[in-house]
Design a protein around this motif. Structure first.
Motif, PDB file in Angstrom:
ATOM      1  N   GLY A  61       0.814  -1.212   0.000  1.00 37.78           N
ATOM      2  CA  GLY A  61       0.000   0.000   0.000  1.00 37.78           C
ATOM      3  C   GLY A  61       0.840   1.252   0.000  1.00 37.78           C
ATOM      4  O   GLY A  61       0.531   2.225  -0.701  1.00 37.78           O
ATOM      5  N   LEU A  62       1.907   1.254   0.760  1.00 39.76           N
ATOM      6  CA  LEU A  62       2.802   2.407   0.804  1.00 39.76           C
ATOM      7  C   LEU A  62       3.480   2.631  -0.540  1.00 39.76           C
ATOM      8  O   LEU A  62       3.599   3.770  -1.009  1.00 39.76           O
ATOM      9  CB  LEU A  62       3.844   2.210   1.903  1.00 39.76           C
ATOM     10  CG  LEU A  62       4.809   3.356   2.136  1.00 39.76           C
ATOM     11  CD1 LEU A  62       4.056   4.568   2.663  1.00 39.76           C
ATOM     12  CD2 LEU A  62       5.889   2.939   3.116  1.00 39.76           C
ATOM     13  N   ILE A 103       2.336   1.740  -3.507  1.00 43.75           N
ATOM     14  CA  ILE A 103       1.319   2.232  -4.447  1.00 43.75           C
ATOM     15  C   ILE A 103       1.005   3.700  -4.173  1.00 43.75           C
ATOM     16  O   ILE A 103       0.911   4.516  -5.094  1.00 43.75           O
ATOM     17  CB  ILE A 103       0.055   1.355  -4.374  1.00 43.75           C
ATOM     18  CG1 ILE A 103       0.347  -0.028  -4.958  1.00 43.75           C
ATOM     19  CG2 ILE A 103      -1.110   2.008  -5.106  1.00 43.75           C
ATOM     20  CD1 ILE A 103      -0.774  -1.029  -4.769  1.00 43.75           C
ATOM     21  N   TYR A 104       0.857   4.054  -2.901  1.00 41.99           N
ATOM     22  CA  TYR A 104       0.545   5.444  -2.548  1.00 41.99           C
ATOM     23  C   TYR A 104       1.645   6.396  -2.997  1.00 41.99           C
ATOM     24  O   TYR A 104       1.373   7.438  -3.588  1.00 41.99           O
ATOM     25  CB  TYR A 104       0.325   5.551  -1.041  1.00 41.99           C
ATOM     26  CG  TYR A 104       0.149   6.967  -0.560  1.00 41.99           C
ATOM     27  CD1 TYR A 104      -1.036   7.650  -0.798  1.00 41.99           C
ATOM     28  CD2 TYR A 104       1.175   7.623   0.113  1.00 41.99           C
ATOM     29  CE1 TYR A 104      -1.195   8.953  -0.367  1.00 41.99           C
ATOM     30  CE2 TYR A 104       1.017   8.923   0.551  1.00 41.99           C
ATOM     31  CZ  TYR A 104      -0.167   9.583   0.308  1.00 41.99           C
ATOM     32  OH  TYR A 104      -0.318  10.874   0.729  1.00 41.99           O
ATOM     33  N   THR A 105       2.881   6.052  -2.737  1.00 41.00           N
ATOM     34  CA  THR A 105       3.973   6.951  -3.102  1.00 41.00           C
ATOM     35  C   THR A 105       4.188   7.010  -4.610  1.00 41.00           C
ATOM     36  O   THR A 105       4.576   8.046  -5.135  1.00 41.00           O
ATOM     37  CB  THR A 105       5.287   6.548  -2.405  1.00 41.00           C
ATOM     38  OG1 THR A 105       5.584   5.197  -2.714  1.00 41.00           O
ATOM     39  CG2 THR A 105       5.178   6.735  -0.914  1.00 41.00           C
ATOM     40  N   SER A 106       3.923   5.923  -5.320  1.00 44.45           N
ATOM     41  CA  SER A 106       4.110   5.960  -6.772  1.00 44.45           C
ATOM     42  C   SER A 106       3.011   6.780  -7.442  1.00 44.45           C
ATOM     43  O   SER A 106       3.259   7.451  -8.428  1.00 44.45           O
ATOM     44  CB  SER A 106       4.153   4.556  -7.345  1.00 44.45           C
ATOM     45  OG  SER A 106       2.900   3.918  -7.194  1.00 44.45           O
ATOM     46  N   ARG A 107       1.811   6.747  -6.908  1.00 47.24           N
ATOM     47  CA  ARG A 107       0.728   7.546  -7.492  1.00 47.24           C
ATOM     48  C   ARG A 107       0.827   9.006  -7.110  1.00 47.24           C
ATOM     49  O   ARG A 107       0.337   9.865  -7.822  1.00 47.24           O
ATOM     50  CB  ARG A 107      -0.629   7.003  -7.039  1.00 47.24           C
ATOM     51  CG  ARG A 107      -0.989   5.720  -7.705  1.00 47.24           C
ATOM     52  CD  ARG A 107      -2.391   5.339  -7.357  1.00 47.24           C
ATOM     53  NE  ARG A 107      -2.753   4.113  -8.023  1.00 47.24           N
ATOM     54  CZ  ARG A 107      -3.951   3.598  -8.001  1.00 47.24           C
ATOM     55  NH1 ARG A 107      -4.904   4.187  -7.312  1.00 47.24           N
ATOM     56  NH2 ARG A 107      -4.209   2.483  -8.636  1.00 47.24           N
ATOM     57  N   LYS A 108       1.442   9.294  -5.989  1.00 48.56           N
ATOM     58  CA  LYS A 108       1.561  10.669  -5.527  1.00 48.56           C
ATOM     59  C   LYS A 108       2.387  11.502  -6.505  1.00 48.56           C
ATOM     60  O   LYS A 108       2.114  12.672  -6.704  1.00 48.56           O
ATOM     61  CB  LYS A 108       2.191  10.683  -4.138  1.00 48.56           C
ATOM     62  CG  LYS A 108       2.153  12.010  -3.459  1.00 48.56           C
ATOM     63  CD  LYS A 108       2.686  11.900  -2.052  1.00 48.56           C
ATOM     64  CE  LYS A 108       2.641  13.235  -1.360  1.00 48.56           C
ATOM     65  NZ  LYS A 108       3.180  13.169  -0.012  1.00 48.56           N
ATOM     66  N   ARG A 120      -1.360  14.657 -12.723  1.00 46.66           N
ATOM     67  CA  ARG A 120      -2.810  14.491 -12.859  1.00 46.66           C
ATOM     68  C   ARG A 120      -3.387  15.730 -13.521  1.00 46.66           C
ATOM     69  O   ARG A 120      -2.914  16.843 -13.315  1.00 46.66           O
ATOM     70  CB  ARG A 120      -3.455  14.287 -11.493  1.00 46.66           C
ATOM     71  CG  ARG A 120      -3.073  12.987 -10.869  1.00 46.66           C
ATOM     72  CD  ARG A 120      -3.980  12.731  -9.671  1.00 46.66           C
ATOM     73  NE  ARG A 120      -3.688  11.433  -9.102  1.00 46.66           N
ATOM     74  CZ  ARG A 120      -2.993  11.222  -7.999  1.00 46.66           C
ATOM     75  NH1 ARG A 120      -2.524  12.236  -7.332  1.00 46.66           N
ATOM     76  NH2 ARG A 120      -2.775  10.012  -7.557  1.00 46.66           N
TER      77      ARG A 120
END
Length: 85
Positions: A32-33, A35-40, A44
C-alpha cells in the motif's frame, strides 16, 4: 485452585499463526505504501473545468481563430457564475 498466568500468550491461536498474520499485515502495508507513493508523483489533470476552458480560449486567440472582442466576450462569460434554475 489452579493459578492463571496473565503473561501467557495462549489465546487459543498458536503463536506462529499470530506471527503469520502480522507478516501478512506488514506485506500489505508495504504494498500500500509503495502504491501510494508511486501515485503521488504521477501528473494528474486536476484543473477545474473553467481553467481548462479559459486555457483553450487563450490558445484559440493566440492562433488567431477568434477575434479579441470574441475572446473578451467568452472570457467574461466564463467568469460569471452560471444561473441556478
Amino acid at each position: 485452585m489452579e493459578s492463571i498466568d496473565v503473561n501467557s500468550l495462549d489465546l487459543g491461536i498458536p503463536l506462529y499463526l499470530w506471527m503469520l498474520l502480522f507478516l501478512i499485515f506488514l506485506v500489505i502495508a508495504f504494498i500500500g505504501l509503495v502504491i501510494y507513493t508511486s501515485r503521488k508523483g504521477m501528473p494528474r489533470d486536476i484543473l477545474p473545468p473553467q481553467n481548462k476552458q479559459s486555457k483553450l480560449l487563450k490558445e484559440q486567440y493566440d492562433r488567431g481563430e477568434i477575434s479579441e472582442e470574441e475572446f473578451q466576450k467568452r472570457m467574461k462569460n466564463l467568469e460569471t457564475p452560471p444561473k441556478k434554475r
